[in-house]
Design a protein around this motif. Structure first.
Motif, PDB file in Angstrom:
ATOM      1  N   THR A  57       0.838  -1.204   0.000  1.00 44.18           N
ATOM      2  CA  THR A  57       0.000   0.000   0.000  1.00 44.18           C
ATOM      3  C   THR A  57       0.872   1.254   0.000  1.00 44.18           C
ATOM      4  O   THR A  57       0.574   2.227  -0.711  1.00 44.18           O
ATOM      5  CB  THR A  57      -0.938   0.007   1.227  1.00 44.18           C
ATOM      6  N   LEU A  58       1.972   1.243   0.778  1.00 42.95           N
ATOM      7  CA  LEU A  58       2.916   2.365   0.743  1.00 42.95           C
ATOM      8  C   LEU A  58       3.512   2.528  -0.656  1.00 42.95           C
ATOM      9  O   LEU A  58       3.688   3.656  -1.142  1.00 42.95           O
ATOM     10  CB  LEU A  58       4.050   2.135   1.741  1.00 42.95           C
ATOM     11  N   ALA A  59       3.803   1.407  -1.296  1.00 40.55           N
ATOM     12  CA  ALA A  59       4.379   1.468  -2.641  1.00 40.55           C
ATOM     13  C   ALA A  59       3.399   2.092  -3.625  1.00 40.55           C
ATOM     14  O   ALA A  59       3.798   2.822  -4.546  1.00 40.55           O
ATOM     15  CB  ALA A  59       4.766   0.066  -3.111  1.00 40.55           C
ATOM     16  N   LEU A  60       2.104   1.852  -3.414  1.00 40.65           N
ATOM     17  CA  LEU A  60       1.084   2.396  -4.327  1.00 40.65           C
ATOM     18  C   LEU A  60       1.000   3.916  -4.282  1.00 40.65           C
ATOM     19  O   LEU A  60       0.445   4.538  -5.197  1.00 40.65           O
ATOM     20  CB  LEU A  60      -0.287   1.795  -4.001  1.00 40.65           C
ATOM     21  N   PHE A  95      -1.720   7.031   3.411  1.00 41.61           N
ATOM     22  CA  PHE A  95      -0.435   6.813   4.068  1.00 41.61           C
ATOM     23  C   PHE A  95      -0.641   6.204   5.456  1.00 41.61           C
ATOM     24  O   PHE A  95       0.004   5.215   5.829  1.00 41.61           O
ATOM     25  CB  PHE A  95       0.306   8.149   4.167  1.00 41.61           C
ATOM     26  N   PHE A  96      -1.574   6.763   6.225  1.00 39.47           N
ATOM     27  CA  PHE A  96      -1.854   6.249   7.564  1.00 39.47           C
ATOM     28  C   PHE A  96      -2.448   4.847   7.518  1.00 39.47           C
ATOM     29  O   PHE A  96      -2.174   4.011   8.383  1.00 39.47           O
ATOM     30  CB  PHE A  96      -2.796   7.190   8.318  1.00 39.47           C
ATOM     31  N   ALA A  97      -3.273   4.559   6.505  1.00 31.79           N
ATOM     32  CA  ALA A  97      -3.867   3.222   6.365  1.00 31.79           C
ATOM     33  C   ALA A  97      -2.773   2.177   6.121  1.00 31.79           C
ATOM     34  O   ALA A  97      -2.821   1.064   6.672  1.00 31.79           O
ATOM     35  CB  ALA A  97      -4.877   3.207   5.224  1.00 31.79           C
ATOM     36  N   ILE A 157      -7.802  -1.600  11.931  1.00 33.51           N
ATOM     37  CA  ILE A 157      -6.945  -0.863  10.986  1.00 33.51           C
ATOM     38  C   ILE A 157      -7.316   0.620  10.897  1.00 33.51           C
ATOM     39  O   ILE A 157      -6.457   1.496  11.065  1.00 33.51           O
ATOM     40  CB  ILE A 157      -6.945  -1.551   9.609  1.00 33.51           C
ATOM     41  N   PRO A 158      -8.602   0.995  10.640  1.00 37.06           N
ATOM     42  CA  PRO A 158      -8.924   2.430  10.606  1.00 37.06           C
ATOM     43  C   PRO A 158      -8.742   3.128  11.956  1.00 37.06           C
ATOM     44  O   PRO A 158      -8.407   4.314  12.001  1.00 37.06           O
ATOM     45  CB  PRO A 158     -10.397   2.459  10.165  1.00 37.06           C
ATOM     46  N   VAL A 159      -8.925   2.382  13.056  1.00 40.38           N
ATOM     47  CA  VAL A 159      -8.699   2.969  14.390  1.00 40.38           C
ATOM     48  C   VAL A 159      -7.231   3.353  14.548  1.00 40.38           C
ATOM     49  O   VAL A 159      -6.897   4.457  15.008  1.00 40.38           O
ATOM     50  CB  VAL A 159      -9.128   1.982  15.507  1.00 40.38           C
ATOM     51  N   CYS A 160      -6.331   2.451  14.150  1.00 38.38           N
ATOM     52  CA  CYS A 160      -4.892   2.734  14.216  1.00 38.38           C
ATOM     53  C   CYS A 160      -4.523   3.910  13.317  1.00 38.38           C
ATOM     54  O   CYS A 160      -3.726   4.776  13.705  1.00 38.38           O
ATOM     55  CB  CYS A 160      -4.085   1.517  13.774  1.00 38.38           C
ATOM     56  N   LEU A 210       0.407   2.366   7.109  1.00 40.91           N
ATOM     57  CA  LEU A 210       1.115   2.154   8.369  1.00 40.91           C
ATOM     58  C   LEU A 210       0.277   1.328   9.338  1.00 40.91           C
ATOM     59  O   LEU A 210       0.807   0.494  10.084  1.00 40.91           O
ATOM     60  CB  LEU A 210       1.469   3.504   9.013  1.00 40.91           C
ATOM     61  N   ALA A 211      -1.043   1.552   9.328  1.00 36.22           N
ATOM     62  CA  ALA A 211      -1.934   0.811  10.233  1.00 36.22           C
ATOM     63  C   ALA A 211      -1.945  -0.686   9.908  1.00 36.22           C
ATOM     64  O   ALA A 211      -1.979  -1.528  10.814  1.00 36.22           O
ATOM     65  CB  ALA A 211      -3.354   1.375  10.150  1.00 36.22           C
ATOM     66  N   LEU A 212      -1.904  -1.045   8.633  1.00 33.08           N
ATOM     67  CA  LEU A 212      -1.829  -2.454   8.247  1.00 33.08           C
ATOM     68  C   LEU A 212      -0.564  -3.102   8.801  1.00 33.08           C
ATOM     69  O   LEU A 212      -0.591  -4.231   9.318  1.00 33.08           O
ATOM     70  CB  LEU A 212      -1.844  -2.575   6.712  1.00 33.08           C
ATOM     71  N   ILE A 213       0.554  -2.373   8.725  1.00 31.10           N
ATOM     72  CA  ILE A 213       1.820  -2.908   9.242  1.00 31.10           C
ATOM     73  C   ILE A 213       1.758  -3.043  10.760  1.00 31.10           C
ATOM     74  O   ILE A 213       2.227  -4.037  11.327  1.00 31.10           O
ATOM     75  CB  ILE A 213       2.991  -2.005   8.815  1.00 31.10           C
ATOM     76  N   ILE A 214       1.159  -2.060  11.422  1.00 32.17           N
ATOM     77  CA  ILE A 214       1.048  -2.081  12.882  1.00 32.17           C
ATOM     78  C   ILE A 214       0.286  -3.313  13.361  1.00 32.17           C
ATOM     79  O   ILE A 214       0.749  -4.071  14.214  1.00 32.17           O
ATOM     80  CB  ILE A 214       0.347  -0.799  13.386  1.00 32.17           C
TER      81      ILE A 214
END
Length: 529
Positions: A121-124, A137-139, A263-266, A141-145
């Protein structure tokens, strides 16, 4: 000649020789499972550190390029601190999920899938329509978290199941495992750092995603087909029999649903710096209080005292990582601004220097593994608390080297010779090897068997708290008067003063305090060395 490209090529060649050598020389000492988990963790860390090498630089140079320099850096440190804090906060939940619902294998695989999606997603964001899109961008990072929360604590706990609590090989096994972590970090900072800074930021993030996918494939294939893993890492019996439900549904489905909701909460929390700091403190105190309660109410006094040792070392562990993690934040900006990076006619990208720490670990982890076994046989091995004292002391000495370099050896332009950075990373690495893998091994030795995954998650919570502290300490290296035109000789003093107060004085004081507590902690360990 592009020296940076040659550094990357030589790094890969070195690893292709080094890894088979380590496996060959240890294959008769340790179970095969160690090397499977070593390889899977190596690629997972390739993904995490590849992204970390670029994150702060990407935010300051791309996402916040329209902001004043000090504002961009402060904002980047805040997001970085919240991100890395949550990366280590979610393992508390991931440990519980493995203990109570999915077992180690399924939890690790689900975490790996989410992390790979986050990196891709970051690559996209390389597409013009998505560049600079903060919710996207935050989404990512949230997936990785969330994914890291499932993966990180459980692969370490899973390794512990292949050794008895007092097995003399255990600290050595975790040192070798830790080397796998750092081989991934070494390759990723060289590769993703070079590709991201010299070619395209998003190609660098995409490479991190490919690394995570490779680790996932390796883990899935070997844990399904290798006899060493039979009967290991399975869900609890009541889950396998279908007796246990989770939020009214099959545990596996319930975990997947709640993960997607998280994910959206993070993503939302990443932009709430002060709220995140407060929440971390409350959560940390709550979990520590629960562990203390478990320790004090344990029917077996020995079990309770051993758990108290974990609680005490939790806080010293947090102090260590709060300063060590400047590597991905303020130390990267310091390297970019105030280190003489010219080699010949090539200026080495700042992100590449993060590879020094994992390179040193690759070289020194086998030495430490051998050293602990040698000292153990001679009856002279330092206890776990004493190893923590050694780790904190070396971290403080590393920052002292940087402060000395800044005060007495910087050029008139405010540039510190690169040798001081290399020496600092060397001392930080020996400190890390004295503390971090030993801490992982300690948790598997001292935790009650029924909650070992949860305690491992709580142990990573100390790193979550530390990373949030790291972001706050990083902001102390900035100043509202700094602009793009401010001479680097001025910014140098901001860095050196912060590193002296926090890196030398605070960490050194913590080492001295822990030294005084060593006799009591050794007593509470009740025979576990």
């Amino acid at each position: 000649m592009d020296i940076t490209l040659w550094i990357m090529i030589i790094g890969w060649v070195f690893v292709l020789i080094w890894v088979p050598f380590i496996i060959y020389t240890n294959k008769d000492t340790h179970p095969k499972a160690l090397f499977v988990l070593f390889f899977a963790e190596m690629w997972e860390r390739f993904s995490y550190y590849g992204m970390r090498a670029l994150l702060v630089l990407y935010m300051t140079k791309v996402l916040f390029m329209d902001l004043a320099q000090n504002v961009a850096e402060t904002q980047a440190y805040g997001i970085y601190g919240s991100y890395t804090a949550m990366v280590y906060l979610f393992p508390v939940i991931g440990g519980l999920v493995a203990d109570q619902l999915l077992g180690f294998k399924k939890t690790i695989i689900w975490g790996g899938i989410l992390m790979a999606l986050g990196h891709f997603t970051l690559a996209l964001q390389g597409f013009e329509s998505l560049e600079g899109n903060m919710p996207f961008f935050f989404a990512a990072l949230a997936l990785i978290i969330v994914g890291n929360g499932f993966f990180k604590p459980n692969i370490s706990s899973f390794l512990g199941t292949f050794y008895d609590p007092n097995d003399a090989r255990k600290d050595g096994a975790f040192s070798i495992f830790y080397m796998g972590v750092n081989i991934g970090a070494f390759l990723s900072t060289l590769t993703c750092g070079y590709v991201g800074q010299e070619i395209n930021w998003h190609y660098g993030f995409g490479l991190a995603g490919i690394g995570m996918t490779l680790g996932l494939i390796v883990f899935y294939i070997f844990t399904r087909k290798s006899k060493d893993f039979e009967g290991k890492g399975l869900p609890p019996e009541e889950v396998r029999s279908g007796e246990k439900k989770f939020i009214g549904m099959k545990p596996e489905i319930g975990v997947y649903v709640l993960s997607i909701i998280a994910i959206p909460v993070c993503a939302y929390m990443l932009d709430l710096d002060e709220v995140m700091a407060g929440a971390l403190i409350i959560i940390s105190l709550g979990i520590v209080a629960y562990l203390v309660y478990e320790a004090l109410t344990a029917k077996d006094k020995v079990v309770g005292q051993r758990l108290l040792v974990v609680v005490v070392l939790f806080f010293f562990h947090a102090v260590f990582w709060a300063l060590f993690e400047q590597a991905g934040g303020s130390l990267t900006i310091f390297t970019d601004k105030n280190v003489d990076r010219l080699i010949g006619s090539t200026e080495i990208p700042a992100s590449i220097f993060q590879s020094l720490n994992p390179l040193y670990i690759m070289l020194l982890a086998p030495v430490f593994s051998w050293l602990w076994l040698k000292l153990s046989k001679a009856g002279k091995e330092p206890s776990t608390p004493m190893k923590f004292v050694l780790g904190l002391t070396q971290l403080a000495l590393g920052f002292a080297v940087i402060v000395i370099g800044a005060k007495f050896f910087a050029s008139g332009e405010g540039l510190v010779p690169v040798i001081f950075l290399a020496l600092m990373y060397l001392l930080h690495t020996t400190g890390e090897l004295s503390l971090s893998p030993i801490g992982l091994s300690m948790v598997t030795k001292l935790s009650p068997a029924k909650i070992v995954g949860f305690v491992m998650g709580a142990w990573f919570l100390s790193i979550a708290l530390a990373n949030k502290m790291a972001g706050i300490i990083g902001t102390l290296t900035t100043n509202e008067e700094v602009t793009d035109d401010t001479p680097v000789s001025v910014t140098l003093s901001f860095f050196s003063n912060t590193y002296f107060i926090w890196g030398v004085c605070v960490v050194g004081g913590a080492a001295l305090l822990l030294l005084l507590l060593v006799p009591l902690l050794r007593k509470w360990m009740n025979g576990i060395h």
